[in-house]
Design a protein around this motif. Structure first.
Motif, PDB file in Angstrom:
ATOM      1  N   GLY A  55       0.780  -1.229   0.000  1.00 47.82           N
ATOM      2  CA  GLY A  55       0.000   0.000   0.000  1.00 47.82           C
ATOM      3  C   GLY A  55       0.808   1.273   0.000  1.00 47.82           C
ATOM      4  N   SER A  56       2.139   1.151   0.134  1.00 43.55           N
ATOM      5  CA  SER A  56       2.974   2.354   0.227  1.00 43.55           C
ATOM      6  C   SER A  56       3.651   2.724  -1.084  1.00 43.55           C
ATOM      7  CB  SER A  56       4.065   2.154   1.291  1.00 43.55           C
ATOM      8  OG  SER A  56       5.043   1.213   0.849  1.00 43.55           O
ATOM      9  N   TYR A  57       3.512   1.869  -2.107  1.00 43.94           N
ATOM     10  CA  TYR A  57       4.270   2.091  -3.336  1.00 43.94           C
ATOM     11  C   TYR A  57       3.489   1.508  -4.502  1.00 43.94           C
ATOM     12  CZ  TYR A  57       8.455   2.405  -6.319  1.00 43.94           C
ATOM     13  OH  TYR A  57       9.359   2.736  -7.318  1.00 43.94           O
ATOM     14  N   TRP A  58       3.322   2.308  -5.557  1.00 46.59           N
ATOM     15  CA  TRP A  58       2.620   1.847  -6.747  1.00 46.59           C
ATOM     16  C   TRP A  58       3.629   1.320  -7.765  1.00 46.59           C
ATOM     17  CZ3 TRP A  58       2.561   2.855 -11.992  1.00 46.59           C
ATOM     18  CH2 TRP A  58       1.461   2.377 -12.711  1.00 46.59           C
ATOM     19  N   SER A  59       3.391   0.131  -8.288  1.00 42.42           N
ATOM     20  CA  SER A  59       4.291  -0.437  -9.287  1.00 42.42           C
ATOM     21  C   SER A  59       3.497  -1.357 -10.210  1.00 42.42           C
ATOM     22  CB  SER A  59       5.423  -1.225  -8.614  1.00 42.42           C
ATOM     23  OG  SER A  59       6.305  -1.757  -9.589  1.00 42.42           O
ATOM     24  N   THR A  83      -5.943   5.687  -7.852  1.00 42.36           N
ATOM     25  CA  THR A  83      -5.093   5.056  -6.851  1.00 42.36           C
ATOM     26  C   THR A  83      -3.933   5.995  -6.532  1.00 42.36           C
ATOM     27  OG1 THR A  83      -5.615   2.799  -7.518  1.00 42.36           O
ATOM     28  CG2 THR A  83      -3.475   3.133  -6.478  1.00 42.36           C
ATOM     29  N   TRP A  84      -3.548   6.047  -5.262  1.00 44.86           N
ATOM     30  CA  TRP A  84      -2.377   6.864  -4.915  1.00 44.86           C
ATOM     31  C   TRP A  84      -1.141   6.303  -5.617  1.00 44.86           C
ATOM     32  CZ3 TRP A  84       2.403   5.776  -2.966  1.00 44.86           C
ATOM     33  CH2 TRP A  84       3.202   6.901  -2.655  1.00 44.86           C
ATOM     34  N   GLN A  85      -0.365   7.209  -6.205  1.00 45.72           N
ATOM     35  CA  GLN A  85       0.896   6.837  -6.841  1.00 45.72           C
ATOM     36  C   GLN A  85       1.974   7.840  -6.443  1.00 45.72           C
ATOM     37  OE1 GLN A  85      -1.405   7.021 -10.676  1.00 45.72           O
ATOM     38  NE2 GLN A  85       0.112   5.492 -11.302  1.00 45.72           N
ATOM     39  N   GLN A  86       3.200   7.358  -6.333  1.00 50.44           N
ATOM     40  CA  GLN A  86       4.312   8.284  -6.180  1.00 50.44           C
ATOM     41  C   GLN A  86       4.515   9.027  -7.519  1.00 50.44           C
ATOM     42  OE1 GLN A  86       4.444   5.019  -5.968  1.00 50.44           O
ATOM     43  NE2 GLN A  86       6.021   4.209  -7.326  1.00 50.44           N
ATOM     44  N   PRO A  87       5.199  10.172  -7.520  1.00 47.04           N
ATOM     45  CA  PRO A  87       5.348  10.946  -8.763  1.00 47.04           C
ATOM     46  C   PRO A  87       6.098  10.173  -9.847  1.00 47.04           C
ATOM     47  CG  PRO A  87       5.940  12.252  -6.837  1.00 47.04           C
ATOM     48  CD  PRO A  87       5.793  10.847  -6.364  1.00 47.04           C
ATOM     49  N   ASP A  88       6.008  10.713 -11.084  1.00 45.00           N
ATOM     50  CA  ASP A  88       6.799  10.239 -12.229  1.00 45.00           C
ATOM     51  C   ASP A  88       6.405   8.834 -12.674  1.00 45.00           C
ATOM     52  OD1 ASP A  88       8.261  12.650 -12.165  1.00 45.00           O
ATOM     53  OD2 ASP A  88       9.616  11.816 -10.662  1.00 45.00           O
ATOM     54  N   ASN A  89       5.106   8.587 -12.802  1.00 49.62           N
ATOM     55  CA  ASN A  89       4.628   7.353 -13.387  1.00 49.62           C
ATOM     56  C   ASN A  89       4.089   7.625 -14.789  1.00 49.62           C
ATOM     57  OD1 ASN A  89       4.847   5.075 -11.388  1.00 49.62           O
ATOM     58  ND2 ASN A  89       3.863   6.611 -10.110  1.00 49.62           N
ATOM     59  N   PRO A 134      -2.029   8.377 -14.473  1.00 49.14           N
ATOM     60  CA  PRO A 134      -2.875   7.980 -13.347  1.00 49.14           C
ATOM     61  C   PRO A 134      -3.531   6.627 -13.588  1.00 49.14           C
ATOM     62  CG  PRO A 134      -3.886   9.756 -14.607  1.00 49.14           C
ATOM     63  CD  PRO A 134      -2.518   9.586 -15.150  1.00 49.14           C
ATOM     64  N   TYR A 135      -3.769   5.938 -12.464  1.00 52.88           N
ATOM     65  CA  TYR A 135      -4.268   4.562 -12.509  1.00 52.88           C
ATOM     66  C   TYR A 135      -5.409   4.412 -11.520  1.00 52.88           C
ATOM     67  CZ  TYR A 135      -3.663  -0.503 -13.290  1.00 52.88           C
ATOM     68  OH  TYR A 135      -3.823  -1.811 -13.665  1.00 52.88           O
ATOM     69  N   GLY A 136      -6.355   3.570 -11.877  1.00 50.12           N
ATOM     70  CA  GLY A 136      -7.462   3.267 -10.978  1.00 50.12           C
ATOM     71  C   GLY A 136      -7.266   1.899 -10.365  1.00 50.12           C
ATOM     72  N   ALA A 137      -8.133   0.951 -10.742  1.00 52.93           N
ATOM     73  CA  ALA A 137      -7.998  -0.446 -10.320  1.00 52.93           C
ATOM     74  C   ALA A 137      -8.049  -1.307 -11.574  1.00 52.93           C
ATOM     75  CB  ALA A 137      -9.105  -0.833  -9.345  1.00 52.93           C
ATOM     76  N   HIS A 138      -6.889  -1.664 -12.077  1.00 57.07           N
ATOM     77  CA  HIS A 138      -6.739  -2.433 -13.318  1.00 57.07           C
ATOM     78  C   HIS A 138      -7.311  -1.713 -14.537  1.00 57.07           C
ATOM     79  CE1 HIS A 138      -4.637  -5.655 -11.512  1.00 57.07           C
ATOM     80  NE2 HIS A 138      -4.968  -6.582 -12.385  1.00 57.07           N
ATOM     81  N   TRP A 139      -7.479  -0.418 -14.430  1.00 54.09           N
ATOM     82  CA  TRP A 139      -7.815   0.460 -15.553  1.00 54.09           C
ATOM     83  C   TRP A 139      -6.943   1.711 -15.431  1.00 54.09           C
ATOM     84  CZ3 TRP A 139     -11.703   0.015 -19.424  1.00 54.09           C
ATOM     85  CH2 TRP A 139     -12.505  -1.143 -19.344  1.00 54.09           C
ATOM     86  N   TRP A 140      -6.527   2.247 -16.569  1.00 60.37           N
ATOM     87  CA  TRP A 140      -5.781   3.501 -16.611  1.00 60.37           C
ATOM     88  C   TRP A 140      -6.760   4.667 -16.713  1.00 60.37           C
ATOM     89  CZ3 TRP A 140      -0.486   3.721 -16.145  1.00 60.37           C
ATOM     90  CH2 TRP A 140       0.208   2.511 -16.269  1.00 60.37           C
TER      91      TRP A 140
END
Length: 356
Positions: free
Chosen positions: A185-189, A284-290, A293-299
């Motif tokens: 939950g702390s990092y989006w990848s 969904t929360w994401q750290q910068p530089d992705n 933006p992302y939701g739940a298995h959808w962009w």
């Protein structure tokens, strides 16, 4: 169980359009219509002529198919030489959004709680630091697992190893064997392995693998929508390779997108639980530089704020634009170095309709 989207959050999302009164659903055939009055037809023609030039343009690579649905009608489609309405195209990661729908069906059946620890045998021990990872975290690509998503053959790549190397016979086990790299939950990848863990959890909840799960997919999702061309692929363990492999015609990919544009309702019947589509398109929360933006298995947002999309490798897209009641499907083979350009092209195509 309803999807985990609060009324406050749902109130911030653009409303999803309903089926126009008297218009047939596209279960058998897509109703056809003309481009709406006010469409920038000249600009649209320029964009299409560029994409479908006899010699593929360097900025887009090959564009094999474009399908545009507006207000429930097929208003434009075009195919490259050798392609047509009956040719199936690869989904690549658009299959992730199909996996999202399968989980939604099981949520509606009361067989899955996405906020409970995911049913992952490799993490069953309560002392395992991965034990508490939920399907919600997996669907939001926030599990914290150390999985490398890289499609360049000479680079270290867990996804290539999973799909074509040592992990190919049991993709979910391969992916679930990775350790944590970050606190869940702390990092989006973004990680294809994540989806295959989800896909196996869905099969376990349904009590069906291989051909039996394929039958579940057809009965509950593909057949109601009229997606007669859909061909999902399974590994030797019987897990749907939901990260990457479901072949369909462009019109059938448009049907799948239309289900989400219509809030999970088809022919007046609710297929996906109430709130499930809003869950897919809630950021969904994401750290910068992705990548975006992302939701739940959808962009999210590639065709403007409020749009959401199923995206795949080499430029496969199903893009939904609620404000315009619109679905745009693009298939092709775009070089990796030009991967952002089809997004811009799709956004330009959609903008041709914003004057209508």
């Amino acid at each position: 169980m309803n999807a985990p989207t609060s009324e406050k959050t749902r109130g911030n999302l653009p409303p999803l359009p309903t089926q126009p009164k008297g218009l047939p659903w596209p279960t058998e055939e897509w109703p056809e219509g003309d481009l709406p009055a006010g469409t920038d037809k000249k600009r649209l023609a320029v964009l299409m002529d560029h994409a479908f030039a006899d010699e593929a343009p360097a900025d887009l690579g090959e564009t094999h198919a474009a399908v545009i649905i507006k207000d429930g009608k097929l208003v434009h489609e075009r195919y490259w030489t050798g392609f047509g309405p009956d040719v199936t195209c690869p989904s690549w990661s658009k299959a992730k959004s199909i996996t999202h729908a399968l989980v939604g069906l099981l949520v509606g059946d009361g067989k899955i709680d996405i906020h409970a620890p995911a049913d992952v045998p490799e993490w069953a021990d309560e002392s395992d630091p991965r034990h508490g990872i939920t399907l919600d975290l997996l669907l939001r690509m926030s599990s914290g697992l150390a999985f490398r998503e890289d499609y360049v053959p000479e680079h270290p790549s867990d996804v290539i190893e999973m799909l074509w190397g040592s992990g190919k016979d049991d993709v979910a086990h391969f992916a679930a064997s990775f350790p944590l790299e970050h606190e869940p939950g702390s990092y989006w990848s973004y990680a294809s392995g994540t989806t295959n863990i989800v896909s196996r959890a869905a099969a376990r909840a349904a009590g069906a693998f291989g051909a039996d799960f394929g039958a579940f997919m057809r009965k509950r999702l593909f057949d109601p929508l009229g997606m007669t061309s859909a061909v999902p692929k399974f590994d030797a363990a019987g897990t749907f390779i939901g990260s990457s492999f479901c072949f369909c015609t462009p019109r059938d990919f448009a049907r799948f997108g239309y289900l989400y544009l219509r809030d999970g309702v088809w022919e007046g019947e609710r297929l996906l639980p109430e709130g499930w589509v809003d869950y897919a398109r809630t950021p969904t929360w994401q750290q910068p530089d992705n990548e975006g933006p992302y939701g739940a298995h959808w962009w999210l947002d590639i065709a403007g704020p409020g749009s959401f999309s199923a995206n795949g490798y080499e430029g496969q897209y199903t893009v939904l634009v609620p404000e315009l009641d619109m679905v745009v499907v693009r298939h092709g083979k775009t070089p990796l170095e030009a991967k952002l350009n089809p997004k811009r092209w799709i956004a330009d195509v959609v903008n041709c309709f914003r004057t209508a």
